[in-house]
Design a protein around this motif. Structure first.
Motif, PDB file in Angstrom:
ATOM      1  N   ARG A  50       0.879  -1.177   0.000  1.00  0.00           N
ATOM      2  CA  ARG A  50       0.000   0.000   0.000  1.00  0.00           C
ATOM      3  C   ARG A  50       0.912   1.221   0.000  1.00  0.00           C
ATOM      4  O   ARG A  50       1.527   1.536   1.016  1.00  0.00           O
ATOM      5  CB  ARG A  50      -0.886  -0.034   1.258  1.00  0.00           C
ATOM      6  CG  ARG A  50      -1.852   1.126   1.336  1.00  0.00           C
ATOM      7  CD  ARG A  50      -3.068   0.782   2.195  1.00  0.00           C
ATOM      8  NE  ARG A  50      -2.696   0.362   3.541  1.00  0.00           N
ATOM      9  CZ  ARG A  50      -2.439   1.201   4.555  1.00  0.00           C
ATOM     10  NH1 ARG A  50      -2.513   2.501   4.384  1.00  0.00           N
ATOM     11  NH2 ARG A  50      -2.107   0.736   5.746  1.00  0.00           N
ATOM     12  N   HIS A  63       1.288   8.318   0.509  1.00  0.00           N
ATOM     13  CA  HIS A  63       1.186   9.664  -0.070  1.00  0.00           C
ATOM     14  C   HIS A  63       0.919   9.652  -1.571  1.00  0.00           C
ATOM     15  O   HIS A  63      -0.129   9.204  -2.021  1.00  0.00           O
ATOM     16  CB  HIS A  63       2.454  10.479   0.277  1.00  0.00           C
ATOM     17  CG  HIS A  63       2.796  10.469   1.730  1.00  0.00           C
ATOM     18  ND1 HIS A  63       4.044  10.664   2.219  1.00  0.00           N
ATOM     19  CD2 HIS A  63       2.015  10.262   2.825  1.00  0.00           C
ATOM     20  CE1 HIS A  63       4.033  10.583   3.541  1.00  0.00           C
ATOM     21  NE2 HIS A  63       2.817  10.348   3.924  1.00  0.00           N
ATOM     22  N   GLY A  82      -1.352   5.529  -3.655  1.00  0.00           N
ATOM     23  CA  GLY A  82      -1.358   6.129  -2.324  1.00  0.00           C
ATOM     24  C   GLY A  82      -2.610   6.958  -2.110  1.00  0.00           C
ATOM     25  O   GLY A  82      -3.348   7.251  -3.064  1.00  0.00           O
ATOM     26  N   ALA A  83      -2.826   7.352  -0.867  1.00  0.00           N
ATOM     27  CA  ALA A  83      -4.028   8.141  -0.530  1.00  0.00           C
ATOM     28  C   ALA A  83      -3.859   9.592  -0.950  1.00  0.00           C
ATOM     29  O   ALA A  83      -4.802  10.375  -0.878  1.00  0.00           O
ATOM     30  CB  ALA A  83      -4.281   8.059   0.969  1.00  0.00           C
ATOM     31  N   ARG A 127      -5.697  16.701   1.833  1.00  0.00           N
ATOM     32  CA  ARG A 127      -5.048  15.620   1.103  1.00  0.00           C
ATOM     33  C   ARG A 127      -5.535  15.659  -0.346  1.00  0.00           C
ATOM     34  O   ARG A 127      -6.730  15.790  -0.602  1.00  0.00           O
ATOM     35  CB  ARG A 127      -5.409  14.282   1.754  1.00  0.00           C
ATOM     36  CG  ARG A 127      -4.530  13.135   1.313  1.00  0.00           C
ATOM     37  CD  ARG A 127      -4.902  11.847   2.010  1.00  0.00           C
ATOM     38  NE  ARG A 127      -4.573  11.821   3.422  1.00  0.00           N
ATOM     39  CZ  ARG A 127      -3.419  11.380   3.913  1.00  0.00           C
ATOM     40  NH1 ARG A 127      -2.486  10.923   3.105  1.00  0.00           N
ATOM     41  NH2 ARG A 127      -3.189  11.393   5.211  1.00  0.00           N
ATOM     42  N   ALA A 185      -6.135  13.693  -3.616  1.00  0.00           N
ATOM     43  CA  ALA A 185      -6.236  12.348  -4.198  1.00  0.00           C
ATOM     44  C   ALA A 185      -5.467  12.322  -5.514  1.00  0.00           C
ATOM     45  O   ALA A 185      -5.331  13.349  -6.195  1.00  0.00           O
ATOM     46  CB  ALA A 185      -7.693  11.986  -4.420  1.00  0.00           C
ATOM     47  N   LYS A 234      -5.556   5.771 -11.239  1.00  0.00           N
ATOM     48  CA  LYS A 234      -6.260   4.812 -10.375  1.00  0.00           C
ATOM     49  C   LYS A 234      -5.854   3.383 -10.760  1.00  0.00           C
ATOM     50  O   LYS A 234      -5.276   3.153 -11.833  1.00  0.00           O
ATOM     51  CB  LYS A 234      -7.768   5.012 -10.459  1.00  0.00           C
ATOM     52  CG  LYS A 234      -8.327   4.982 -11.856  1.00  0.00           C
ATOM     53  CD  LYS A 234      -9.822   5.302 -11.874  1.00  0.00           C
ATOM     54  CE  LYS A 234     -10.370   4.880 -13.234  1.00  0.00           C
ATOM     55  NZ  LYS A 234      -9.638   5.507 -14.361  1.00  0.00           N
ATOM     56  N   ASP A 264       1.193   9.092   8.442  1.00  0.00           N
ATOM     57  CA  ASP A 264       0.313   8.040   7.925  1.00  0.00           C
ATOM     58  C   ASP A 264       0.728   6.661   8.424  1.00  0.00           C
ATOM     59  O   ASP A 264      -0.100   5.755   8.489  1.00  0.00           O
ATOM     60  CB  ASP A 264       0.351   8.023   6.384  1.00  0.00           C
ATOM     61  CG  ASP A 264      -0.457   9.166   5.785  1.00  0.00           C
ATOM     62  OD1 ASP A 264      -1.014   9.977   6.543  1.00  0.00           O
ATOM     63  OD2 ASP A 264      -0.523   9.256   4.551  1.00  0.00           O
TER      64      ASP A 264
END
Lengths: 95, 95, 95, 95, 95, 95, 95
Positions: free
Chosen positions: C4, C7, C44-45, C54, C56, C60, D58
């Protein structure tokens, strides 16, 4: 046939030696990066700042400007040699 | 088969020599980084600024643009050679 | 077993040569940093901006992306070789 | 005896080879900066942003993280070798 | 005779080898920049951020801190050797 | 005859060796950039931040300050040698 | 014939040696970058900050200023040699 510069870029046409002499500005021959003089042919719409606002440039078409001899990129359009540089590379306006 | 550039990137197709001559722009052969001309094929959605707003690009598909000869990354798609560069690397729009 | 990314990092699996040919994208063999194609496996998020929000990512999972051949870090997980890179290193999405 | 990292720093304990194999992640031996895996032992309270707000990290204690082999500073505490690095140097969390 | 550090600077007194051993922290001898341990003697009032607010430091007088061996500037005051460094150069607090 | 420093610059007069000894601060002779001590003679009005506010300096005239031996620019005024440096180059105030 | 500097640039005329002596400032001959003194002939309107506000300069026409000997660009106008530099390169005002 014209170049419309983007953001903070400016199109400049170098003045010939005789035009420079007429204007009373003599450029020294020895400095590593000798400043040069040209006329502004086109200006960009300005850069968009971090606040989302576009900043119009301070120089305008027709201004005679002083800049570093090796500033900008050379391009030929319709038989004349032009320079594309950032406003940041222009030292000042000659009046 | 297309490339959709991210953020402030732009996909450009270099114009052939004859197309450049027709447009009246002649590019000098001696400069270290000679500018070149191409047509914009695709543009990114823009970069998100520090205020969280996305800034749309100033160039759009179909624009003829002037850029540094060594700007961008070359990629071939469907048999044609394309360039992916940042809008920042584009000097101006040729009209 | 998955990675995962943090950032603005993205996990990408390089496409094999035959998959690239099938997609009509041919990558030139001579450029210093040849672009390459891969599929996004994980994103990342997003990075937290200076305003505390944050952002996005634009890519994707499942996107086929174009990136610099030497972009990112190679890691092997469950027998497959993956790349971890920043979204910034991705040139665009191939469609 | 513990290290409480400052700001955006993180204390990580490298996993032994057998632990890595058990997790299914195999790290290639040839890359210049080979990624490595470790467990987060302690995290900083986060960096204070330009808006005066502290951004919590995070990653959290117990996370298994992937990072560059030469990331961080080595220190020994109570007989075990630990790494202190910035969250920015961590590629992602292994699950 | 004291040094009052400016902004985000901190005055640190290196711990002697025996003190370090007593604390259970052993510093490896081989790393290029070996971390070291010291006690905070004085802290600056903090840096003024872009929003005009001063950010107090996270370390305080008396904290035992871990930092890079070549961090900071050495100065002698009242016969003891001290280090002046930025809080940014401190990895963490040893407890 | 005085120098009024601009923005965040400070004029400092180095203390002679005997003055330094009297103050109990001994400067080590071996470090690459040995800190030195001087008295603040004049301070700038402060730098204007990105929010348009001017930030007054933390040092004031008369402060004894510690700074890097090669910090600043040397200038002689009325027979005394002075240093012009940025407040940023000052480590702290000696009391 | 005048030069109107852009943004944060300033036009300065170097003072001759006798003028400098009269003012009581003696410049040392040994330092790598020896400061020099000149009179401000023209100032730019100031730089536009990130908040969109233009910051007027602190120096004004007629100020005697201290600056690095190799600061700025030399240009000759109406027979006199001038320097174009950024206000940032000026150490202070001599009074």
């Amino acid at each position: 046939m014209t170049i419309r510069p983007l953001h903070d870029r400016v199109v400049v046409k170098r003045l010939e030696a005789e035009e420079k002499t007429a204007s009373g500005i003599i450029l020294p021959g020895s400095a590593a990066e000798k400043p040069d003089i040209g006329e502004v042919i086109a200006v960009g719409a300005g850069k968009v700042g971090k606040d989302g606002q576009r900043r119009a440039l301070d120089v305008k078409v027709g201004d005679k400007v002083l800049f570093g001899k090796y500033s900008g990129q050379t391009v030929k359009a319709d038989g004349q040699e032009l320079l594309v540089m950032r406003e940041e590379d222009i030292f000042g306006i000659v009046e």
